[in-house]
Design an enzyme around this catalytic site. Structure first.
Site, PDB file in Angstrom:
ATOM      1  CB  THR A  17      -0.878  -0.028   1.242  1.00 35.00           C
ATOM      2  OG1 THR A  17      -1.822  -1.170   0.945  1.00 35.00           O
ATOM      3  CG2 THR A  17      -1.788   1.164   1.335  1.00 35.00           C
TER       4      THR A  17
ATOM      5  CD  GLN B 215      -2.009 -11.585  -4.090  1.00 39.46           C
ATOM      6  OE1 GLN B 215      -1.570 -12.753  -3.938  1.00 39.46           O
ATOM      7  NE2 GLN B 215      -2.562 -10.992  -3.226  1.00 39.46           N
TER       8      GLN B 215
ATOM      9  CB  SER C 112       3.140  -6.865   0.591  1.00 38.71           C
ATOM     10  OG  SER C 112       2.344  -5.581   1.140  1.00 38.71           O
ATOM     11  N   GLY C 113       5.868  -8.248   1.821  1.00 38.44           N
ATOM     12  CA  GLY C 113       6.580  -9.500   2.246  1.00 38.44           C
ATOM     13  C   GLY C 113       5.644 -10.449   2.668  1.00 38.44           C
ATOM     14  CG  HIS C 114       1.677  -9.600   4.283  1.00 31.18           C
ATOM     15  ND1 HIS C 114       0.213  -9.987   4.318  1.00 31.18           N
ATOM     16  CD2 HIS C 114       1.477  -8.337   3.849  1.00 31.18           C
ATOM     17  CE1 HIS C 114      -0.366  -9.173   3.633  1.00 31.18           C
ATOM     18  NE2 HIS C 114       0.377  -8.029   3.231  1.00 31.18           N
TER      19      HIS C 114
ATOM     20  CB  CYS D 138      -9.136  -5.839   0.731  1.00 29.13           C
ATOM     21  SG  CYS D 138      -7.416  -6.362   0.794  1.00 29.13           S
TER      22      CYS D 138
ATOM     23  CG  ASN E 126      -6.118  -8.705  -5.306  1.00 28.26           C
ATOM     24  OD1 ASN E 126      -5.923  -8.198  -6.136  1.00 28.26           O
ATOM     25  ND2 ASN E 126      -7.052  -8.405  -4.536  1.00 28.26           N
TER      26      ASN E 126
ATOM     27  CB  THR F  22      13.960   4.658  12.871  1.00 31.03           C
ATOM     28  OG1 THR F  22      14.320   5.884  13.122  1.00 31.03           O
ATOM     29  CG2 THR F  22      15.156   3.960  13.139  1.00 31.03           C
TER      30      THR F  22
HETATM   31  N1  PMP Z   1      -1.718  -4.932  -3.880  1.00 27.73           N
HETATM   32  C1  PMP Z   1      -2.206  -6.278  -3.965  1.00 27.73           C
HETATM   33  C2  PMP Z   1      -2.370  -6.862  -5.504  1.00 27.73           C
HETATM   34  C3  PMP Z   1      -2.486  -6.860  -2.977  1.00 27.73           C
HETATM   35  O1  PMP Z   1      -2.960  -8.123  -3.156  1.00 27.73           O
HETATM   36  C4  PMP Z   1      -2.534  -6.364  -1.674  1.00 27.73           C
HETATM   37  C5  PMP Z   1      -2.757  -7.078  -0.445  1.00 27.73           C
HETATM   38  N2  PMP Z   1      -3.726  -7.699  -0.326  1.00 27.73           N
HETATM   39  C6  PMP Z   1      -2.135  -4.951  -1.656  1.00 27.73           C
HETATM   40  C7  PMP Z   1      -1.731  -4.478  -2.618  1.00 27.73           C
HETATM   41  C8  PMP Z   1      -1.835  -4.527  -0.152  1.00 27.73           C
HETATM   42  O2  PMP Z   1      -0.792  -4.877   0.287  1.00 27.73           O
HETATM   43  P1  PMP Z   1      -0.473  -4.502   1.823  1.00 27.73           P
HETATM   44  O3  PMP Z   1      -1.976  -4.572   2.765  1.00 27.73           O
HETATM   45  O4  PMP Z   1       0.405  -5.440   2.394  1.00 27.73           O
HETATM   46  O5  PMP Z   1      -0.178  -3.048   1.906  1.00 27.73           O
END
Ligand code: PMP
Length: 407
Positions: free
Chosen positions: A73, A181, A203-205, A329, A151, A241
């Site tokens: 994001t 993704q 994003s790492g997660h 989301c 996604n 930081t």
């Molecule tokens: N872009 C895409 C394609 C995503 O799937 C996601 C997470 N669902 C995001 C952006 C946003 O990622 P984050 O919530 O880790 O900032």
């Protein structure tokens, strides 16, 4: 009850190996990387090392091209708003109707602030029309921002080609892709076939790092103003930081993702395909969204006609199965997702949409469990549906009549 976690496009489990490399930076190596004493060097070196690892895996020439952020994001906001602020004279942008809200909402906000944004449509398979894209490019086009993999459906857009077309039409157009993704799931080479991409977010997660860490690849010379202004961190491009433990974890997660990428993706694709084959056999009036398109190997988006996705989720959850209806989301809202609406999924099916998404921690047993319980859940819910004739195991009447009755 055993949990079957099949919602990996929403987030993934942090890998134990990732957690392990993070711990020393949460405990004894807590120093501020900007501090001057020797002890702080270990944290500064850890950041530099992590940057190098990530740049290497993405084929980026110079580690300095990787900017650490709090996630996709922030990366998307930095890229899109940063480019807009650095180039106030050009006011046209191109994106798609199926982006994640972390792009879509930024573009809508810019629209409210006197930008002209073209939202490209997709067909029923989730694919873009290249001719529509070429027609959309204008002399005042500043930025193209198109996601790499969707996604919700896993549909992959041909980013290499889209970026090449933009640059060949006008080298001043800036090309950004939200690759949240795809990073860690399919190979990306930023000096190879992706060399026309200027900015890339992730994003790492989504690949077994913790939540709250991500990065933005920024090609040198890309005019882009920082979003966060303050200290000199990240060469003045992102103040604050650095989150050293999470940065180290991100690099480790990427190492792990790349280590076995081709073997793992073959295995995960097999799991996904065997699920789809079995469900297609057992469930009538079911469609697989994006099936004919090029798709991520881990994602399956299904629509079961005549029932509600939320009801399916609750019942799956009662069997320990975690999935999502459309995008996590947008779950919580009963509106059908913008992605499936853009794909023209029929009214009778769009509400009955569900996404299963797998990762390296899923097994054949997980898929077998879904195959065991999901078809019966669909039958049970259809028995309650006013549209369904359980005696004949078919819909009551012409779906078109139902649409007009409803609308
Ligand atoms: N872009 C895409 C394609 C995503 O799937 C996601 C997470 N669902 C995001 C952006 C946003 O990622 P984050 O919530 O880790 O900032």
């Amino acid at each position: 009850m055993k949990i079957v976690y099949a919602d990996n496009n929403a987030t993934t489990q942090t890998a134990p190996e990732v957690y392990e490399v993070m711990v020393p930076f949460l405990k004894e190596n807590y120093f501020n990387p900007s501090s001057m004493y020797d002890s702080a060097r270990i944290t500064a070196d850890a950041i530099a090392g992590s940057r190098g690892i990530i740049a290497g895996h993405l084929g980026a020439k110079d580690p300095k091209q990787i900017l650490f952020t709090s996630g996709a994001t922030e990366s998307n906001n930095t890229a899109i708003q940063g480019v807009a602020r650095a180039n106030p004279n050009r006011r046209h942008m191109i994106t798609t109707a199926v982006e994640h809200p972390a792009v879509l909402e930024i573009c809508k906000d810019l629209q409210r602030n006197h930008y002209d944004v073209t939202f490209l449509s997709v067909d029923q398979d989730g694919n873009l029309d290249l001719r529509e894209y070429v027609r959309a490019i204008r002399p005042d086009t500043l930025l193209v921002t198109i996601m790499h993999a969707n996604n919700e459906t896993g549909v992959i857009f041909p980013i290499e080609e889209l970026a090449r077309i933009a640059k060949e039409t006008d080298p001043d157009i800036i090309f950004h892709t939200d690759a949240t993704q795809s990073v860690g799931k399919i190979p990306i080479d930023l000096e190879g076939t992706y060399r026309h991409v200027d900015l890339l977010s992730f994003s790492g997660h989504k690949f077994h790092a913790p939540k709250g860490i991500g990065a933005l690849f920024m090609r040198p010379g890309t005019p882009c103003r920082p979003l966060l202004i303050g200290g000199h961190q990240e060469a003045g491009r992102r103040a604050g930081t650095e989150n050293v433990p999470f940065i180290v974890g991100l690099a480790k997660a990427m190492d792990l993702a790349m280590e076995n990428m081709s073997d793992e993706q073959v295995r995960i694709r097999k799991l996904r395909d065997s699920l789809e084959m079995a469900l297609e056999e057992k469930i009538s009036y079911m469609q697989i969204n994006g099936k004919r398109a090029s798709r991520l190997p881990n994602t399956s988006n299904l629509s079961c006609h005549y029932i509600e996705g939320e009801a399916m989720l609750y019942q799956l959850s009662a069997h320990g199965i975690c999935a999502s209806s459309g995008s996590a989301c947008t779950s919580g809202s009963l509106e059908p997702t913008h992605v499936l609406r853009a794909m023209n999924v029929p009214f009778t099916a769009i509400h009955g949409s569900i996404r299963f998404s797998f990762s390296r921690y899923n097994s054949e047993q997980d898929v077998d469990h879904i195959i065991d319980v999901f078809p019966q859940i669909v039958l049970n819910l259809r028995a309650l549906s006013p549209y369904w004739d359980s005696k004949n195991n078919s819909p009551h009447s012409d779906p078109d009549r139902m649409v007009s009755a409803k609308s």
